[in-house]
Design a protein around this motif. Structure first.
Motif: not given
Length: 376
Positions: A110-114, A124-126, A336-341
């Protein structure tokens, strides 16, 4: 055939004639009792004792020959069959770590995706390292990191040595009943939830608590420790000490029991005082455990607790009460900022891993074993 002549009481035994055959044993006749103090008869070659001796020598020779022959290396299936009982005992703990610790690591993608929950991991978009760039450009992240490091530094200085000192005090109590009673009392706060502990501190240190009222009566002015921003890191450290200091003594008390008591006795005979025995015997005996726990605590240097902080965050404001754990919660779950978290969590993991490996290597340089032994 004539009957054997009965032995005359008190008559001397006839001497044995050299070369004469031994008299056969009479069936049913009782064995002659052993004479106290008489020397044991030597084993004569060809006799029963000599045969047993030679059999033992042959067995020893066979064992030496078996050791000299290299053993066949067992296959994986044979080793599993041999250790199947131990593997079954290890299976529950192994499955626990696999399901709840290692399998969730796959979610760091998830850290590398939107990431969007309704699309899932695959659709989900990489985005590559865009989430990391967004986190590092956020001033709130750096403020949370600074607050986390400040609390961690205070806990390493004050909280980490506290169980060691308390364990030394408990170990010095001579009465077993008193020591067990004190241990039971200091263990109890560990089982109290953070909600209750924060409420207790609010009643004691809050604006209308016992301590501010006492300071007001003494003419020193009120001091509200629960809402003072600069005092917040000290407040968190004091709460942690009050809650878990007693529980942390368990492992140090166990380490103290492993120190050989003869060392203390020998030191006392040589004239060593209490402080000399403490510095020369007790602390060196505790050092391997202290180093091990210090290295493990460094792995969690960026995690100072979530529940304790989130309960008191609003009292001092996000600027002073935000740490990385609460930053991940409010930005990841609430906003809901899953990627940055997820990126923040991944950074925490790599920083902790690097600190553990570095501290373990440093422990080897100082002659300590650390978490694991370094291979040569």
């Amino acid at each position: 055939m004539t009957a054997a002549e009965p032995a005359v009481p008190g008559a001397p035994a006839e001497p044995a004639v050299p070369g004469a055959p031994a008299e056969p044993a009479v069936p049913g006749a009782p064995a002659e009792p052993a004479v106290p103090g008489a020397p044991a008869e030597l084993a004569v070659p060809g006799s029963a004792d000599g045969t047993a001796t030679s059999a033992r020598a042959r067995r020893r020779a066979q064992r030496r020959a078996a050791k000299a022959v290299p053993r066949r290396k067992l296959t994986l299936r044979e080793r599993i069959r041999r250790d199947r009982v131990m593997l079954l005992l290890l299976a529950p703990g192994f499955l626990y770590f696999v399901v709840f610790h290692y399998a969730p690591l796959l979610g760091y993608i998830v850290a590398f995706e939107d990431y969007q929950p309704y699309l899932g991991f695959v659709d989900s978009t990489f985005t590559g390292l865009a989430n990391f760039a967004q986190v590092f450009a956020d001033p709130a992240f750096w403020q949370a990191l600074l607050n986390t490091l400040e609390i961690t530094a205070l806990q390493l200085v004050f909280f980490f040595p506290a169980p060691i000192g308390l364990a030394l005090l408990l170990n010095s109590i001579l009465s077993t009943k008193v020591r067990r009673f004190v241990q039971s009392v200091v263990y109890l706060p560990h089982f109290i939830g953070w909600v209750i502990i924060v409420s207790i501190f609010q009643q004691v240190l809050g604006a209308t608590g016992a301590l501010p009222n006492m300071l007001d009566v003494l003419g020193l002015g009120r001091f509200d420790a629960m809402t003072t921003p600069w005092f917040f890191p000290f407040l968190v450290t004091i709460q942690s000490i009050w809650k878990d200091c007693g529980w942390g003594t368990i492992i140090f008390l166990a380490a103290l029991l492993n120190i050989d008591q003869e060392l203390y006795e020998a030191a006392a005979v040589d004239g060593a005082g209490r402080w000399q025995r403490l510095w020369r015997i007790t602390l060196p005996g505790l050092m391997p455990v202290v180093v091990l726990l210090l290295i493990l605590n460094l792995g969690n240097i960026l995690s100072v607790g979530f529940e304790q902080i989130v309960l008191q965050r609003n009292s001092v404001g996000p600027e002073h009460g935000e740490v990385l754990d609460t930053y991940v919660y409010f930005h990841g779950i609430v906003d809901s900022q899953w990627g940055p978290s997820a990126a923040v969590g991944l950074v925490k993991g790599f920083v902790g891993l690097g600190l553990v490996l570095g501290a373990n290597k440093l422990a080897h340089l100082f002659g300590q074993e650390g978490v694991y032994s370094g291979g040569k």
